[in-house]
Design a protein around this motif. Structure first.
Motif, PDB file in Angstrom:
ATOM      1  N   VAL A  75       7.463  -0.167  -0.380  1.00 20.45           N
ATOM      2  CA  VAL A  75       8.107   0.856  -1.205  1.00 20.45           C
ATOM      3  C   VAL A  75       9.601   0.810  -0.981  1.00 20.45           C
ATOM      4  CG1 VAL A  75       6.111   2.427  -1.235  1.00 20.45           C
ATOM      5  CG2 VAL A  75       7.865   2.673   0.544  1.00 20.45           C
ATOM      6  N   ASN A  76      10.335   1.203  -2.009  1.00 20.48           N
ATOM      7  CA  ASN A  76      11.765   1.432  -1.901  1.00 20.48           C
ATOM      8  C   ASN A  76      11.949   2.804  -1.263  1.00 20.48           C
ATOM      9  OD1 ASN A  76      14.444   2.349  -2.479  1.00 20.48           O
ATOM     10  ND2 ASN A  76      14.614   0.823  -4.110  1.00 20.48           N
ATOM     11  N   ASN A  77      12.515   2.829  -0.064  1.00 16.06           N
ATOM     12  CA  ASN A  77      12.612   4.081   0.689  1.00 16.06           C
ATOM     13  C   ASN A  77      13.465   5.146   0.007  1.00 16.06           C
ATOM     14  OD1 ASN A  77      11.033   3.161   2.842  1.00 16.06           O
ATOM     15  ND2 ASN A  77      12.789   2.216   3.855  1.00 16.06           N
ATOM     16  N   GLN A  78      14.359   4.718  -0.871  1.00 15.98           N
ATOM     17  CA  GLN A  78      15.222   5.671  -1.561  1.00 15.98           C
ATOM     18  C   GLN A  78      14.526   6.333  -2.740  1.00 15.98           C
ATOM     19  OE1 GLN A  78      18.472   2.988  -2.436  1.00 15.98           O
ATOM     20  NE2 GLN A  78      19.577   3.580  -0.564  1.00 15.98           N
ATOM     21  N   LEU A  79      13.369   5.784  -3.127  1.00 15.63           N
ATOM     22  CA  LEU A  79      12.685   6.274  -4.324  1.00 15.63           C
ATOM     23  C   LEU A  79      11.294   6.817  -4.076  1.00 15.63           C
ATOM     24  CD1 LEU A  79      13.674   3.347  -6.733  1.00 15.63           C
ATOM     25  CD2 LEU A  79      14.749   5.611  -6.580  1.00 15.63           C
ATOM     26  N   LEU A  80      10.625   6.330  -3.018  1.00 16.16           N
ATOM     27  CA  LEU A  80       9.242   6.725  -2.770  1.00 16.16           C
ATOM     28  C   LEU A  80       9.020   7.006  -1.287  1.00 16.16           C
ATOM     29  CD1 LEU A  80       7.304   4.170  -5.017  1.00 16.16           C
ATOM     30  CD2 LEU A  80       7.495   6.632  -5.398  1.00 16.16           C
ATOM     31  N   PRO A  81       8.068   7.908  -0.960  1.00 13.45           N
ATOM     32  CA  PRO A  81       7.777   8.201   0.450  1.00 13.45           C
ATOM     33  C   PRO A  81       6.960   7.093   1.108  1.00 13.45           C
ATOM     34  CG  PRO A  81       6.328   9.475  -0.980  1.00 13.45           C
ATOM     35  CD  PRO A  81       7.321   8.788  -1.885  1.00 13.45           C
ATOM     36  N   LYS A  82       7.238   6.850   2.376  1.00 14.81           N
ATOM     37  CA  LYS A  82       6.520   5.805   3.118  1.00 14.81           C
ATOM     38  C   LYS A  82       5.044   6.137   3.285  1.00 14.81           C
ATOM     39  CE  LYS A  82       9.725   5.479   6.464  1.00 14.81           C
ATOM     40  NZ  LYS A  82      10.407   5.006   7.694  1.00 14.81           N
ATOM     41  N   GLU A  83       4.671   7.389   3.078  1.00 15.57           N
ATOM     42  CA  GLU A  83       3.269   7.787   3.219  1.00 15.57           C
ATOM     43  C   GLU A  83       2.360   7.089   2.212  1.00 15.57           C
ATOM     44  OE1 GLU A  83       5.697  10.373   5.426  1.00 15.57           O
ATOM     45  OE2 GLU A  83       5.829   9.906   3.284  1.00 15.57           O
ATOM     46  N   LEU A  84       2.943   6.505   1.155  1.00 18.69           N
ATOM     47  CA  LEU A  84       2.139   5.779   0.164  1.00 18.69           C
ATOM     48  C   LEU A  84       1.671   4.422   0.687  1.00 18.69           C
ATOM     49  CD1 LEU A  84       4.147   6.429  -3.142  1.00 18.69           C
ATOM     50  CD2 LEU A  84       1.915   7.380  -2.519  1.00 18.69           C
ATOM     51  N   LEU A  85       2.336   3.897   1.695  1.00 15.90           N
ATOM     52  CA  LEU A  85       1.995   2.568   2.196  1.00 15.90           C
ATOM     53  C   LEU A  85       0.562   2.526   2.715  1.00 15.90           C
ATOM     54  CD1 LEU A  85       5.295   1.713   4.116  1.00 15.90           C
ATOM     55  CD2 LEU A  85       4.450   0.619   2.027  1.00 15.90           C
ATOM     56  N   GLY A  86      -0.155   1.481   2.300  1.00 16.70           N
ATOM     57  CA  GLY A  86      -1.538   1.306   2.729  1.00 16.70           C
ATOM     58  C   GLY A  86      -2.552   2.031   1.883  1.00 16.70           C
ATOM     59  N   LYS A  87      -2.084   2.885   0.969  1.00 14.14           N
ATOM     60  CA  LYS A  87      -2.997   3.590   0.071  1.00 14.14           C
ATOM     61  C   LYS A  87      -3.239   2.763  -1.188  1.00 14.14           C
ATOM     62  CE  LYS A  87      -1.807   8.284   1.568  1.00 14.14           C
ATOM     63  NZ  LYS A  87      -1.336   9.633   1.139  1.00 14.14           N
ATOM     64  N   ALA A  88      -4.362   3.023  -1.840  1.00 12.32           N
ATOM     65  CA  ALA A  88      -4.685   2.321  -3.084  1.00 12.32           C
ATOM     66  C   ALA A  88      -3.963   2.966  -4.258  1.00 12.32           C
ATOM     67  CB  ALA A  88      -6.190   2.341  -3.327  1.00 12.32           C
ATOM     68  N   LEU A  89      -3.589   2.159  -5.221  1.00 12.43           N
ATOM     69  CA  LEU A  89      -3.050   2.686  -6.471  1.00 12.43           C
ATOM     70  C   LEU A  89      -4.167   3.442  -7.174  1.00 12.43           C
ATOM     71  CD1 LEU A  89      -0.619   2.735  -8.430  1.00 12.43           C
ATOM     72  CD2 LEU A  89      -1.540   0.646  -9.459  1.00 12.43           C
ATOM     73  N   SER A  90      -3.943   4.704  -7.449  1.00 20.18           N
ATOM     74  CA  SER A  90      -4.977   5.571  -8.019  1.00 20.18           C
ATOM     75  C   SER A  90      -4.310   6.636  -8.876  1.00 20.18           C
ATOM     76  CB  SER A  90      -5.781   6.246  -6.896  1.00 20.18           C
ATOM     77  OG  SER A  90      -4.925   7.098  -6.134  1.00 20.18           O
ATOM     78  N   ASP A  91      -5.127   7.478  -9.489  1.00 11.30           N
ATOM     79  CA  ASP A  91      -4.561   8.587 -10.261  1.00 11.30           C
ATOM     80  C   ASP A  91      -3.690   9.465  -9.364  1.00 11.30           C
ATOM     81  OD1 ASP A  91      -5.774   7.848 -12.672  1.00 11.30           O
ATOM     82  OD2 ASP A  91      -7.596   8.987 -12.233  1.00 11.30           O
TER      83      ASP A  91
END
Length: 213
Positions: free
Chosen positions: A144-160
């Motif tokens: 992830v781009n740290n300036q645009l998205l939270p690092k908590e998304l890392l490792g999660k699946a793309l979902s709704d």
């Protein structure tokens, strides 16, 4: 027709691969560009071990093309030439709407004497993400781009749910500007689920990456 897929291991090229097969075409190889200095695929950072897992899970042989940045286009054309030897008449790409990227791909294919196909072209970025999710592809958020998205998304699946988080941060949902990258690990085009482990999160300043192996 037989085809080679320009493959990044990410969501868009995986969906494009699926669409070409669904249309009755036969894959002869996954053309993967590898950063010669890092021994990892360009842009999505898959190492050789992970790339081998992709080949086995998709049941499609690899056409690995190591290169440094300056001769990237030459290595790509060599990969297309190898695919042509294997019987490929067309090369598939996961590009959606960036005209310069399409022109680059078409130029490489013209030089190699093979036809370029873009099954996702002008389908709409949000529509592509929706189709990936709705068809049951599992794509793990790798960076992830740290300036645009939270690092908590890392490792999660793309979902709704994760797409809602992205939308709330006002980014392009398809990540076409480098907001995030994914690794596809399962879905209707896979013969078997790609087995993987999540490693440590590495922070490179403006970008964070989770190791997938």
């Amino acid at each position: 027709m037989k085809f080679v897929m320009s493959y990044s291991c990410g969501k868009d090229s995986t969906l494009a691969l699926y669409k070409l097969i669904e249309a009755g075409n036969e894959p002869v190889g996954l053309l993967v560009m590898v950063n010669e200095e890092l021994d990892r695929s360009w842009f999505h950072g898959a190492d050789y071990k992970l790339l081998d897992k992709f080949s086995k899970a998709l049941d499609i042989p690899l056409i690995l093309c190591p290169s440094k940045g300056e001769e990237y286009h030459i290595a790509f054309e060599k990969g297309l030439a190898e695919a042509k030897k294997r019987g490929a008449e067309i090369a598939g790409f996961g590009d959606i709407d960036i005209e310069n990227n399409r022109q680059w791909c078409e130029a490489r294919c013209e030089n190699a004497g093979i036809k370029a196909e873009f099954p996702l072209w002008q389908q709409g970025r949000s529509a592509v993400v929706k189709e990936i999710i709705d068809k049951g592809f599992c794509c793990i958020i790798k960076s992830v781009n740290n300036q645009l998205l939270p690092k908590e998304l890392l490792g999660k699946a793309l979902s709704d749910e994760t797409a809602e988080v992205m939308a709330a941060h006002g980014i392009d949902l398809c990540g076409e500007n480098g907001e995030y990258h994914t690794i596809a690990v399962d879905g209707p085009v896979f013969k078997q689920k790609l087995e993987f482990d999540l490693g440590e999160i590495m922070d490179f300043g403006s970008r964070s990456v989770i190791e997938i192996r």
